[in-house]
Design a protein around this motif. Structure first.
Motif, PDB file in Angstrom:
ATOM      1  N   GLY A  18       0.841  -1.194   0.000  1.00 23.16           N
ATOM      2  CA  GLY A  18       0.000   0.000   0.000  1.00 23.16           C
ATOM      3  C   GLY A  18       0.877   1.245   0.000  1.00 23.16           C
ATOM      4  O   GLY A  18       1.915   1.284   0.661  1.00 23.16           O
ATOM      5  N   ILE A  19       0.463   2.251  -0.762  1.00 19.38           N
ATOM      6  CA  ILE A  19       1.239   3.473  -0.911  1.00 19.38           C
ATOM      7  C   ILE A  19       0.353   4.654  -0.554  1.00 19.38           C
ATOM      8  O   ILE A  19      -0.790   4.732  -1.007  1.00 19.38           O
ATOM      9  CB  ILE A  19       1.735   3.642  -2.361  1.00 19.38           C
ATOM     10  CG1 ILE A  19       2.503   2.406  -2.804  1.00 19.38           C
ATOM     11  CG2 ILE A  19       2.584   4.898  -2.506  1.00 19.38           C
ATOM     12  CD1 ILE A  19       2.714   2.325  -4.289  1.00 19.38           C
ATOM     13  N   GLU A  20       0.891   5.565   0.249  1.00 20.78           N
ATOM     14  CA  GLU A  20       0.164   6.790   0.586  1.00 20.78           C
ATOM     15  C   GLU A  20       1.133   7.960   0.537  1.00 20.78           C
ATOM     16  O   GLU A  20       2.255   7.862   1.026  1.00 20.78           O
ATOM     17  CB  GLU A  20      -0.461   6.686   1.967  1.00 20.78           C
ATOM     18  CG  GLU A  20      -1.335   7.860   2.297  1.00 20.78           C
ATOM     19  CD  GLU A  20      -2.117   7.645   3.576  1.00 20.78           C
ATOM     20  OE1 GLU A  20      -2.933   8.531   3.896  1.00 20.78           O
ATOM     21  OE2 GLU A  20      -1.912   6.641   4.260  1.00 20.78           O
ATOM     22  N   GLY A  28       5.700   7.430 -10.201  1.00 21.82           N
ATOM     23  CA  GLY A  28       5.540   6.504 -11.309  1.00 21.82           C
ATOM     24  C   GLY A  28       6.136   5.156 -10.956  1.00 21.82           C
ATOM     25  O   GLY A  28       6.854   5.010  -9.959  1.00 21.82           O
ATOM     26  N   SER A  29       5.862   4.162 -11.772  1.00 19.67           N
ATOM     27  CA  SER A  29       6.340   2.815 -11.470  1.00 19.67           C
ATOM     28  C   SER A  29       7.861   2.735 -11.546  1.00 19.67           C
ATOM     29  O   SER A  29       8.488   2.039 -10.737  1.00 19.67           O
ATOM     30  CB  SER A  29       5.699   1.802 -12.406  1.00 19.67           C
ATOM     31  OG  SER A  29       6.079   2.049 -13.742  1.00 19.67           O
ATOM     32  N   PHE A  61      -1.184   4.338  -8.943  1.00 20.95           N
ATOM     33  CA  PHE A  61      -1.107   5.439  -7.988  1.00 20.95           C
ATOM     34  C   PHE A  61      -1.872   6.621  -8.554  1.00 20.95           C
ATOM     35  O   PHE A  61      -1.653   7.028  -9.697  1.00 20.95           O
ATOM     36  CB  PHE A  61       0.357   5.838  -7.757  1.00 20.95           C
ATOM     37  CG  PHE A  61       0.527   6.918  -6.742  1.00 20.95           C
ATOM     38  CD1 PHE A  61       0.528   6.622  -5.397  1.00 20.95           C
ATOM     39  CD2 PHE A  61       0.671   8.237  -7.131  1.00 20.95           C
ATOM     40  CE1 PHE A  61       0.687   7.616  -4.457  1.00 20.95           C
ATOM     41  CE2 PHE A  61       0.826   9.237  -6.204  1.00 20.95           C
ATOM     42  CZ  PHE A  61       0.830   8.928  -4.859  1.00 20.95           C
ATOM     43  N   ALA A  62      -2.804   7.146  -7.763  1.00 20.98           N
ATOM     44  CA  ALA A  62      -3.577   8.323  -8.180  1.00 20.98           C
ATOM     45  C   ALA A  62      -4.095   9.023  -6.934  1.00 20.98           C
ATOM     46  O   ALA A  62      -4.520   8.373  -5.971  1.00 20.98           O
ATOM     47  CB  ALA A  62      -4.741   7.922  -9.069  1.00 20.98           C
ATOM     48  N   GLY A  64      -2.810  10.498  -4.453  1.00 21.93           N
ATOM     49  CA  GLY A  64      -2.184  10.295  -3.162  1.00 21.93           C
ATOM     50  C   GLY A  64      -2.243   8.896  -2.595  1.00 21.93           C
ATOM     51  O   GLY A  64      -1.639   8.639  -1.566  1.00 21.93           O
ATOM     52  N   THR A  65      -2.959   7.979  -3.218  1.00 23.53           N
ATOM     53  CA  THR A  65      -3.000   6.601  -2.743  1.00 23.53           C
ATOM     54  C   THR A  65      -2.730   5.653  -3.899  1.00 23.53           C
ATOM     55  O   THR A  65      -2.970   5.980  -5.061  1.00 23.53           O
ATOM     56  CB  THR A  65      -4.367   6.228  -2.126  1.00 23.53           C
ATOM     57  OG1 THR A  65      -5.372   6.382  -3.122  1.00 23.53           O
ATOM     58  CG2 THR A  65      -4.681   7.076  -0.922  1.00 23.53           C
ATOM     59  N   GLY A  66      -2.253   4.480  -3.563  1.00 22.68           N
ATOM     60  CA  GLY A  66      -1.996   3.504  -4.609  1.00 22.68           C
ATOM     61  C   GLY A  66      -1.584   2.169  -4.029  1.00 22.68           C
ATOM     62  O   GLY A  66      -1.493   1.994  -2.805  1.00 22.68           O
ATOM     63  N   THR A  67      -1.331   1.242  -4.931  1.00 19.38           N
ATOM     64  CA  THR A  67      -0.889  -0.091  -4.551  1.00 19.38           C
ATOM     65  C   THR A  67       0.163  -0.558  -5.547  1.00 19.38           C
ATOM     66  O   THR A  67       0.257  -0.048  -6.663  1.00 19.38           O
ATOM     67  CB  THR A  67      -2.049  -1.102  -4.554  1.00 19.38           C
ATOM     68  OG1 THR A  67      -2.665  -1.101  -5.835  1.00 19.38           O
ATOM     69  CG2 THR A  67      -3.066  -0.794  -3.474  1.00 19.38           C
ATOM     70  N   ALA A  68       0.937  -1.537  -5.123  1.00 13.81           N
ATOM     71  CA  ALA A  68       1.932  -2.143  -5.992  1.00 13.81           C
ATOM     72  C   ALA A  68       2.051  -3.611  -5.631  1.00 13.81           C
ATOM     73  O   ALA A  68       1.780  -4.007  -4.495  1.00 13.81           O
ATOM     74  CB  ALA A  68       3.286  -1.451  -5.832  1.00 13.81           C
TER      75      ALA A  68
END
Length: 158
Positions: A18-20, A28-29, A61-62, A64-68
């Motif tokens: 999880g990315i914040e 970007g990736s 990612f968009a 302010g939040t995202g996942t990888a």
């Protein structure tokens, strides 16, 4: 050239991350991959980073939040988690990362962890620092827009 037999092929584990970050962060990736590699090199050294073999397979990612989804070697999951925890910025923007879970296949990782990681973002005007300011609301947290950037707040601060 023939393929290796199944018992000689490398085994992988897949980490859902999880990315914040702040809503205006530009991640970007490729930048995320580079940050993971540098964190692994700084923490584990070159041989340790090569053993872990962090590879970003899926990145979204968009706002302010995202996942990888990050692929690692099977016996190196704990060291990979430690390296990912050392990432504190991507492309110059501060980020917060946490491992949602570990899986043996990409499909199971997406179904178990990424599918339930969707969050809704709303925009409102809030009273902060004695004035009305625009803010993005995510899971009860407020990112209040100020002149130099954003300030993180909770409902108790508003």
């Amino acid at each position: 050239m023939k393929h290796l037999p199944k018992h000689l092929r490398p085994r992988w584990r897949y980490l859902a991350v999880g990315i914040e970050a702040w809503p205006d962060a530009d991640c970007g990736s490729h930048a995320f991959q580079r940050a993971c590699w540098y964190a692994a090199q700084n923490l584990l050294g070159d041989p340790g980073a090569a053993d872990v073999d962090l590879r970003v397979l899926d990145f979204s990612f968009a706002a302010g939040t995202g996942t990888a989804i990050v692929r690692v070697r099977r016996g190196e999951v704990e060291r990979a988690r430690a390296a990912i925890a050392c990432v504190d910025e991507v492309s110059g923007s501060p980020v917060g990362l946490w491992v949602l879970g570990v899986s043996g296949t990409v499909r199971a990782c997406e179904e178990r962890y990424i599918g339930r990681a969707s969050r809704e973002t709303a925009e409102r005007n809030v009273a902060f620092a004695d004035s009305q300011r625009p803010a993005l609301v995510r899971d009860g947290r407020f990112d209040v827009h100020r002149e130099p950037g954003f300030v993180g707040a909770t409902s108790l601060d508003i």
